[in-house]
Design an enzyme around this catalytic site. Sequence first.
Site, PDB file in Angstrom:
ATOM      1  N   LYS A  23       0.832  -1.219   0.000  1.00 36.99           N
ATOM      2  CA  LYS A  23       0.000   0.000   0.000  1.00 36.99           C
ATOM      3  C   LYS A  23       0.863   1.265   0.000  1.00 36.99           C
ATOM      4  CE  LYS A  23      -2.448   2.677   3.514  1.00 36.99           C
ATOM      5  NZ  LYS A  23      -1.334   3.274   4.238  1.00 36.99           N
ATOM      6  N   ASN A  24       1.843   1.311   0.899  1.00 40.80           N
ATOM      7  CA  ASN A  24       2.573   2.568   1.047  1.00 40.80           C
ATOM      8  C   ASN A  24       3.551   2.826  -0.097  1.00 40.80           C
ATOM      9  OD1 ASN A  24       1.055   3.262   3.228  1.00 40.80           O
ATOM     10  ND2 ASN A  24       2.570   2.642   4.763  1.00 40.80           N
ATOM     11  N   CYS A 117      -5.396   8.405   8.246  1.00 41.93           N
ATOM     12  CA  CYS A 117      -5.552   8.011   9.641  1.00 41.93           C
ATOM     13  C   CYS A 117      -5.128   9.138  10.566  1.00 41.93           C
ATOM     14  CB  CYS A 117      -4.672   6.798   9.947  1.00 41.93           C
ATOM     15  SG  CYS A 117      -5.279   5.290   9.195  1.00 41.93           S
ATOM     16  N   ARG A 122       0.234  15.212  12.417  1.00 39.41           N
ATOM     17  CA  ARG A 122       1.167  14.654  11.423  1.00 39.41           C
ATOM     18  C   ARG A 122       1.635  15.808  10.528  1.00 39.41           C
ATOM     19  NH1 ARG A 122      -1.521   9.216   9.059  1.00 39.41           N
ATOM     20  NH2 ARG A 122       0.571   8.863   8.275  1.00 39.41           N
ATOM     21  N   ASP A 305       3.583   0.637  12.038  1.00 40.35           N
ATOM     22  CA  ASP A 305       2.336   0.128  11.451  1.00 40.35           C
ATOM     23  C   ASP A 305       1.961  -1.268  11.963  1.00 40.35           C
ATOM     24  OD1 ASP A 305       2.224   2.464  10.055  1.00 40.35           O
ATOM     25  OD2 ASP A 305       3.011   1.628   8.196  1.00 40.35           O
ATOM     26  N   ARG A 397      -9.240   0.631   3.572  1.00 38.43           N
ATOM     27  CA  ARG A 397      -8.265   1.521   2.954  1.00 38.43           C
ATOM     28  C   ARG A 397      -6.944   0.805   2.726  1.00 38.43           C
ATOM     29  NH1 ARG A 397      -6.830   5.644   6.437  1.00 38.43           N
ATOM     30  NH2 ARG A 397      -5.172   5.673   4.916  1.00 38.43           N
TER      31      ARG A 397
HETATM   32  N1  EPU Z   1       7.129  14.177  10.666  1.00 38.61           N
HETATM   33  C1  EPU Z   1       7.390  15.491  10.930  1.00 38.61           C
HETATM   34  N2  EPU Z   1       7.413  16.372   9.885  1.00 38.61           N
HETATM   35  C2  EPU Z   1       7.211  15.978   8.600  1.00 38.61           C
HETATM   36  C3  EPU Z   1       6.946  14.629   8.334  1.00 38.61           C
HETATM   37  C4  EPU Z   1       6.909  13.750   9.400  1.00 38.61           C
HETATM   38  O1  EPU Z   1       7.570  15.886  12.071  1.00 38.61           O
HETATM   39  O2  EPU Z   1       7.260  16.831   7.693  1.00 38.61           O
HETATM   40  C5  EPU Z   1       7.107  13.198  11.778  1.00 38.61           C
HETATM   41  C6  EPU Z   1       5.752  12.514  11.932  1.00 38.61           C
HETATM   42  O3  EPU Z   1       4.873  13.258  12.722  1.00 38.61           O
HETATM   43  C7  EPU Z   1       6.151  11.193  12.541  1.00 38.61           C
HETATM   44  C8  EPU Z   1       7.511  10.895  11.908  1.00 38.61           C
HETATM   45  O4  EPU Z   1       7.992  12.152  11.439  1.00 38.61           O
HETATM   46  O5  EPU Z   1       6.325  11.329  13.907  1.00 38.61           O
HETATM   47  C9  EPU Z   1       7.503   9.913  10.759  1.00 38.61           C
HETATM   48  O6  EPU Z   1       6.526  10.280   9.802  1.00 38.61           O
HETATM   49  P1  EPU Z   1       6.645   9.904   8.269  1.00 38.61           P
HETATM   50  O7  EPU Z   1       6.681  11.160   7.484  1.00 38.61           O
HETATM   51  O8  EPU Z   1       7.739   8.910   8.063  1.00 38.61           O
HETATM   52  O9  EPU Z   1       5.253   9.220   8.027  1.00 38.61           O
HETATM   53  P2  EPU Z   1       4.320   9.348   6.770  1.00 38.61           P
HETATM   54  O10 EPU Z   1       5.142   9.439   5.538  1.00 38.61           O
HETATM   55  O11 EPU Z   1       3.293  10.395   6.979  1.00 38.61           O
HETATM   56  C10 EPU Z   1       4.263   6.812   6.262  1.00 38.61           C
HETATM   57  C11 EPU Z   1       3.179   5.795   6.109  1.00 38.61           C
HETATM   58  C12 EPU Z   1       2.565   5.473   7.462  1.00 38.61           C
HETATM   59  C13 EPU Z   1       3.668   5.006   8.401  1.00 38.61           C
HETATM   60  C14 EPU Z   1       4.799   6.036   8.473  1.00 38.61           C
HETATM   61  C15 EPU Z   1       5.969   5.590   9.308  1.00 38.61           C
HETATM   62  C16 EPU Z   1       2.323   6.294   3.927  1.00 38.61           C
HETATM   63  C17 EPU Z   1       1.236   6.838   3.093  1.00 38.61           C
HETATM   64  N3  EPU Z   1       2.159   6.316   5.232  1.00 38.61           N
HETATM   65  O12 EPU Z   1       3.612   7.965   6.794  1.00 38.61           O
HETATM   66  O13 EPU Z   1       1.653   4.418   7.244  1.00 38.61           O
HETATM   67  O14 EPU Z   1       3.130   4.802   9.679  1.00 38.61           O
HETATM   68  O15 EPU Z   1       5.255   6.323   7.130  1.00 38.61           O
HETATM   69  O16 EPU Z   1       6.518   4.429   8.785  1.00 38.61           O
HETATM   70  O17 EPU Z   1       3.325   5.822   3.413  1.00 38.61           O
HETATM   71  C18 EPU Z   1      -0.206   3.070   7.675  1.00 38.61           C
HETATM   72  O18 EPU Z   1       0.107   2.427   6.666  1.00 38.61           O
HETATM   73  O19 EPU Z   1      -1.075   2.690   8.498  1.00 38.61           O
HETATM   74  C19 EPU Z   1       0.478   4.339   7.929  1.00 38.61           C
HETATM   75  C20 EPU Z   1       0.023   5.251   8.778  1.00 38.61           C
END
Ligand code: EPU
Length: 423
Positions: A23-24, A117, A122, A305, A397
């Site tokens: 998915k991701n 979610c 975030r 996750d 989702r």
């Molecule tokens: N963060 C910041 N600033 C940013 C971006 C992130 O402070 O600009 C913080 C976040 O708040 C968090 C950490 O950095 O504490 C990591 O966030 P990351 O950006 O890596 O997460 P994401 O890209 O928003 C993806 C996955 C998530 C998964 C996370 C961590 C997708 C669409 N989502 O989210 O997947 O939990 O990486 O591995 O790829 C799920 O599949 O259920 C899901 C939530």
Amino acid sequence: MENRLVINGGKRLSGKVVVDGAKNSAVALIPAAILADSEVTIEGLPDISDVHTLYDIVSELGGSVKYDSQTAIIDPSAIVDMPLPNGNVKKLRASYYLMGALLGKFKKAVVGLPGGCYLGPRPIDQHIKGFEALGATVTNEQGAIYLRAEKLRGARIYMDVVSVGATINIMLAAVLAEGKTVIENAAKEPEIIDVATLLSNMGANIKGAGTDTIRIIGVPNLHGCHHTIIPDRIEAGTYMIAAAAMGDGVEIQNVIPDHLEGITAKLAEMGVPLEISEDSIFVKKSTAFKKVDVKTYVYPGFPTDLQQPFTTLLTQAEGDSIVTDTIYPSRFKHVAELMRMGGQFKQNERTAVIYGKTPLSGARVIATDLRAGAALVIAGLLAEGTTEILGVEHIERGYGNIIQKLSALGADIYKEIAESNLA
Ligand code: EPU
């Protein structure tokens, strides 16, 4: 009445389950395809609502998407730089990848702040930091991000937070920028390598994906290609946990075992019997689960996750386990629901203590987010009696054909569709 998943618990699981594409990755590969000037074929895509929402968005932008349950042919040649302040972009978190992709292609984009979610705040400050470093002006107006650049120029970008989304988004914006971009302190998740592979197949020049320094040299244009997505390590891990909870022997097929080391290590520590082959893992229920402590980390650490589904399994461990989520400190909404089923917890800040071993019993519970939903499905399989899970749309989702897959393994699970939703 709303749609619900109904599970009559206590049934042992056996047989084989085939894992879908990640998915991701999928939610980044589809926006990445926008950057090409001809057809991109992606094979092995998961049949989940987040993916369908992205097909709709690509079509809204003027692109053509032909798809069956696993393959999509995306022709981006007629895509225009239409603003997307509202609508479908609000349905999923990953719509933020449209910022990088549209900015890269058109040097401008308007994208509503993403949904998805709710796991606590975030922020996307690191995405924005990257776009600005490449030369874009970024403003937030009434819940939408406006991006505009005369020209994108390669830059050296140090990420203050290791972020999957920001790393991919900066790659998307940088592949067509002029000159060299270096992303330092980049995230290293397998999904990042998958997106870099697609972009390379499209003609991009990217080195170092999967390490903490990614180097990109911009190219003037990108072309169509064929790409096969990687397997979903989180879906695989979820079925591994379900098999550890209730399995008489379940073979989880289409996996890359290296991507699963965080979860295999913890299951082994709990005493779960595992046999790891080249592209499958065989998992059985343990006779006695040992308690373990788990801390989530960025890849290759234990994935956030899988924290929620794993917490369910820990209710069956002998003794008390401690789970800490260092990535999303508020990702604990499943705990209150598991308590309705008999689980015993103490939760504060980023930590939950799970007091084991407690029998679970069926109850009506709410999936507040995708992986909380997975945690409750596993609890429903374990529990005595009937569990009804509301919030099914969160589960849909991210888990393709979950009812069919679990039923084929022997679970008693079905979806009750609310009368108001019957056509
Ligand atoms: N963060 C910041 N600033 C940013 C971006 C992130 O402070 O600009 C913080 C976040 O708040 C968090 C950490 O950095 O504490 C990591 O966030 P990351 O950006 O890596 O997460 P994401 O890209 O928003 C993806 C996955 C998530 C998964 C996370 C961590 C997708 C669409 N989502 O989210 O997947 O939990 O990486 O591995 O790829 C799920 O599949 O259920 C899901 C939530």
